[in-house]
Design a protein around this motif. Sequence first.
Motif, mmCIF file in Angstrom:
data_model
loop_
_atom_site.group_PDB
_atom_site.id
_atom_site.type_symbol
_atom_site.label_atom_id
_atom_site.label_comp_id
_atom_site.label_asym_id
_atom_site.label_seq_id
_atom_site.Cartn_x
_atom_site.Cartn_y
_atom_site.Cartn_z
ATOM 1 N N GLU A 128 0.873 -1.211 -0.096
ATOM 2 C CA GLU A 128 0.049 -0.011 0.079
ATOM 3 C C GLU A 128 0.926 1.293 -0.018
ATOM 4 N N GLY A 129 1.996 1.178 0.715
ATOM 5 C CA GLY A 129 2.831 2.379 0.668
ATOM 6 C C GLY A 129 3.404 2.823 -0.473
ATOM 7 N N GLY A 130 3.545 1.921 -1.489
ATOM 8 C CA GLY A 130 4.090 2.229 -2.978
ATOM 9 C C GLY A 130 2.891 2.414 -3.741
ATOM 10 N N ALA A 131 1.998 2.529 -3.488
ATOM 11 C CA ALA A 131 0.422 2.831 -4.541
ATOM 12 C C ALA A 131 0.588 3.980 -4.986
ATOM 13 N N GLU A 132 1.320 4.970 -4.466
ATOM 14 C CA GLU A 132 1.274 6.283 -4.664
ATOM 15 C C GLU A 132 2.365 6.617 -5.667
ATOM 16 N N PHE A 133 3.081 5.580 -5.830
ATOM 17 C CA PHE A 133 4.097 5.893 -7.019
ATOM 18 C C PHE A 133 3.906 4.962 -8.044
ATOM 19 N N ARG A 134 2.871 4.442 -8.140
ATOM 20 C CA ARG A 134 2.256 3.489 -9.373
ATOM 21 C C ARG A 134 1.280 4.017 -10.063
ATOM 22 N N VAL A 135 0.835 5.308 -9.806
ATOM 23 C CA VAL A 135 -0.122 5.969 -10.411
ATOM 24 C C VAL A 135 0.372 6.525 -11.916
ATOM 25 N N ASP A 136 -0.486 6.887 -12.655
ATOM 26 C CA ASP A 136 0.051 7.073 -14.069
ATOM 27 C C ASP A 136 1.062 8.467 -13.827
ATOM 28 N N ARG A 137 0.686 9.421 -13.140
ATOM 29 C CA ARG A 137 1.682 10.749 -13.170
ATOM 30 C C ARG A 137 3.050 10.454 -12.415
ATOM 31 N N ALA A 138 2.975 9.345 -11.764
ATOM 32 C CA ALA A 138 4.106 8.902 -10.994
ATOM 33 C C ALA A 138 4.950 8.095 -12.066
ATOM 34 N N LYS A 139 4.266 7.225 -12.791
ATOM 35 C CA LYS A 139 4.896 6.326 -13.886
ATOM 36 C C LYS A 139 5.622 7.396 -14.917
ATOM 37 N N ALA A 140 4.887 8.408 -15.258
ATOM 38 C CA ALA A 140 5.263 9.477 -16.529
ATOM 39 C C ALA A 140 6.646 10.006 -15.883
ATOM 40 N N GLN A 141 6.554 10.485 -14.488
ATOM 41 C CA GLN A 141 7.532 11.150 -13.859
ATOM 42 C C GLN A 141 9.039 10.387 -13.813
ATOM 43 N N THR A 142 8.768 9.092 -13.398
ATOM 44 C CA THR A 142 9.568 8.196 -13.208
ATOM 45 C C THR A 142 10.320 8.082 -14.722
ATOM 46 N N LYS A 143 9.705 7.825 -15.464
ATOM 47 C CA LYS A 143 10.022 7.552 -17.150
ATOM 48 C C LYS A 143 11.043 8.846 -17.483
ATOM 49 N N LYS A 144 10.456 9.994 -17.416
ATOM 50 C CA LYS A 144 11.237 11.220 -17.666
ATOM 51 C C LYS A 144 12.546 11.557 -17.002
ATOM 52 N N PHE A 145 12.489 10.872 -15.619
ATOM 53 C CA PHE A 145 13.805 11.191 -14.729
ATOM 54 C C PHE A 145 14.844 9.976 -15.385
ATOM 55 N N ARG A 146 14.381 8.791 -15.421
ATOM 56 C CA ARG A 146 15.281 7.667 -16.042
ATOM 57 C C ARG A 146 15.966 8.048 -17.334
ATOM 58 N N ASP A 147 14.908 8.438 -18.334
ATOM 59 C CA ASP A 147 15.381 8.932 -19.670
ATOM 60 C C ASP A 147 16.442 9.980 -19.664
#
Length: 126
Positions: free
Chosen positions: A88-107
Motif C-alpha cells: 500500500e505504501g508504494g501505491a502512490e508511486f504506481r499511479v500514471d503521473r508517477a509513472k510518467a515522472q519516473t520515465k522522464k527522470f530515468r530517460d
Amino acid sequence: MIPRCRALAMLAALALISPLSFGAPAQGHDYPTEGRVEYVLSCMDDNGHDFVNVYKCSCAIDKIAQVLNYDDYVEQSTFSKYATLGGEGGAEFRVDRAKAQTKKFRDLQRDAFKACGIVQRTSTGK
C-alpha cells in the motif's frame, strides 16, 4: 589519515564547487550543494567508488541540472527511486503521473550517464 568515505565526500564536494573540475560550470538550474553531493555519492554507490566516478557522477548531475529545476529534480528522482516499492505504501508511486515522472527522470539520467561516460554496473531502479 582521513577515512575513505569522508575523503570521497570531500572530493565530491570539491569537484562540484571547484571551477578547476571541468572548466567553467555549465549553465543550468542552481541546486543546493548538499543535493549535488548526495546525488554524486548515490551515483558512486551504484557505479563504483573509483576516483574517476567523482567526476563522472558530478558531470551527470550537472547535465540533469541543465534540464530540470531543483523542485522537479526532487519530485522526479523520488518517484523513480520508489517506483518499485511494494504494498500500500508504494501505491502512490504506481499511479500514471508517477509513472510518467519516473520515465522522464530515468530517460534524462540515462542520457546524462551516456554523455558523462558512466556505464551502470547495477540496476537499482533509480
